[in-house]
Design a protein around this motif. Structure first.
Motif, PDB file in Angstrom:
ATOM      1  N   ALA A  49       0.851  -1.185   0.000  1.00  0.00           N
ATOM      2  CA  ALA A  49       0.000   0.000   0.000  1.00  0.00           C
ATOM      3  C   ALA A  49       0.887   1.236   0.000  1.00  0.00           C
ATOM      4  O   ALA A  49       1.368   1.657   1.032  1.00  0.00           O
ATOM      5  N   ARG A  91       4.745  -5.534  -7.561  1.00  0.00           N
ATOM      6  CA  ARG A  91       4.409  -4.969  -8.875  1.00  0.00           C
ATOM      7  C   ARG A  91       3.732  -3.617  -8.728  1.00  0.00           C
ATOM      8  O   ARG A  91       3.996  -2.691  -9.500  1.00  0.00           O
ATOM      9  N   ASP A  92       2.859  -3.477  -7.740  1.00  0.00           N
ATOM     10  CA  ASP A  92       2.224  -2.184  -7.480  1.00  0.00           C
ATOM     11  C   ASP A  92       3.273  -1.143  -7.102  1.00  0.00           C
ATOM     12  O   ASP A  92       3.224  -0.002  -7.567  1.00  0.00           O
ATOM     13  N   LEU A  93       4.232  -1.531  -6.269  1.00  0.00           N
ATOM     14  CA  LEU A  93       5.305  -0.616  -5.888  1.00  0.00           C
ATOM     15  C   LEU A  93       6.110  -0.197  -7.125  1.00  0.00           C
ATOM     16  O   LEU A  93       6.412   0.969  -7.302  1.00  0.00           O
ATOM     17  N   ARG A  94       6.449  -1.155  -7.981  1.00  0.00           N
ATOM     18  CA  ARG A  94       7.198  -0.838  -9.201  1.00  0.00           C
ATOM     19  C   ARG A  94       6.420   0.133 -10.068  1.00  0.00           C
ATOM     20  O   ARG A  94       6.989   1.064 -10.641  1.00  0.00           O
ATOM     21  N   GLU A  95       5.128  -0.060 -10.164  1.00  0.00           N
ATOM     22  CA  GLU A  95       4.295   0.818 -10.997  1.00  0.00           C
ATOM     23  C   GLU A  95       4.267   2.236 -10.432  1.00  0.00           C
ATOM     24  O   GLU A  95       4.443   3.204 -11.163  1.00  0.00           O
ATOM     25  N   THR A  96       4.052   2.365  -9.125  1.00  0.00           N
ATOM     26  CA  THR A  96       3.974   3.703  -8.539  1.00  0.00           C
ATOM     27  C   THR A  96       5.332   4.395  -8.500  1.00  0.00           C
ATOM     28  O   THR A  96       5.397   5.621  -8.527  1.00  0.00           O
ATOM     29  N   ASP A 122       6.625   0.459   4.424  1.00  0.00           N
ATOM     30  CA  ASP A 122       5.864  -0.772   4.346  1.00  0.00           C
ATOM     31  C   ASP A 122       6.540  -1.837   5.176  1.00  0.00           C
ATOM     32  O   ASP A 122       7.742  -1.808   5.408  1.00  0.00           O
ATOM     33  N   TYR A 150      11.154   4.807  -0.454  1.00  0.00           N
ATOM     34  CA  TYR A 150      10.381   3.644  -0.040  1.00  0.00           C
ATOM     35  C   TYR A 150      11.153   2.941   1.063  1.00  0.00           C
ATOM     36  O   TYR A 150      12.278   2.488   0.845  1.00  0.00           O
ATOM     37  N   GLU A 204       2.386  -9.410  -6.324  1.00  0.00           N
ATOM     38  CA  GLU A 204       1.438  -8.382  -6.769  1.00  0.00           C
ATOM     39  C   GLU A 204       1.693  -7.054  -6.057  1.00  0.00           C
ATOM     40  O   GLU A 204       1.643  -5.994  -6.668  1.00  0.00           O
ATOM     41  N   GLN A 205       1.993  -7.099  -4.785  1.00  0.00           N
ATOM     42  CA  GLN A 205       2.275  -5.869  -4.031  1.00  0.00           C
ATOM     43  C   GLN A 205       3.573  -5.226  -4.503  1.00  0.00           C
ATOM     44  O   GLN A 205       3.672  -4.003  -4.588  1.00  0.00           O
ATOM     45  N   ASN A 224       3.356  -7.306   3.628  1.00  0.00           N
ATOM     46  CA  ASN A 224       3.227  -6.930   2.218  1.00  0.00           C
ATOM     47  C   ASN A 224       4.318  -7.640   1.419  1.00  0.00           C
ATOM     48  O   ASN A 224       5.251  -7.022   0.956  1.00  0.00           O
TER      49      ASN A 224
END
Length: 93
Positions: A2, A25-30, A13, A43, A22-23, A18
């Protein structure tokens, strides 16, 4: 994981909670996007040794070639559990 821009462009985090691919991947995207404020997005991943092997592998490319505005801080008490492929991408203190 998150992730949301904190007031100083830093996010914390817990690797124990976490730790899925998938989590990560979300970090990589943001992390691709510049911070809303300040020069860097920082981070902080506490208990990084708790990430799954698949999650470490998903994070590896971002660690090897991070965007110029991204800094990672890993915290662990069990460095021997961090994958050997991740250790060269980090400095210990």
């Amino acid at each position: 994981m998150a992730i949301a821009d904190g007031p100083l462009g830093r996010d914390r985090d817990d690797g124990a909670s976490n730790n899925s691919v998938e989590q990560v991947r979300d970090l990589r995207e943001t992390s691709r996007y510049a911070p809303a404020q300040g020069k860097f997005k920082i981070y902080i991943i506490d208990e990084v040794h708790m990430l799954s092997t698949a999650a470490f592998n998903a994070l590896l490319k971002t660690l090897e070639e991070p965007p110029p505005h991204v800094k990672f801080v890993f915290a662990t008490t069990e460095v021997q559990k961090v994958l050997p492929t991740i250790l060269p991408c980090s400095a210990s203190t």
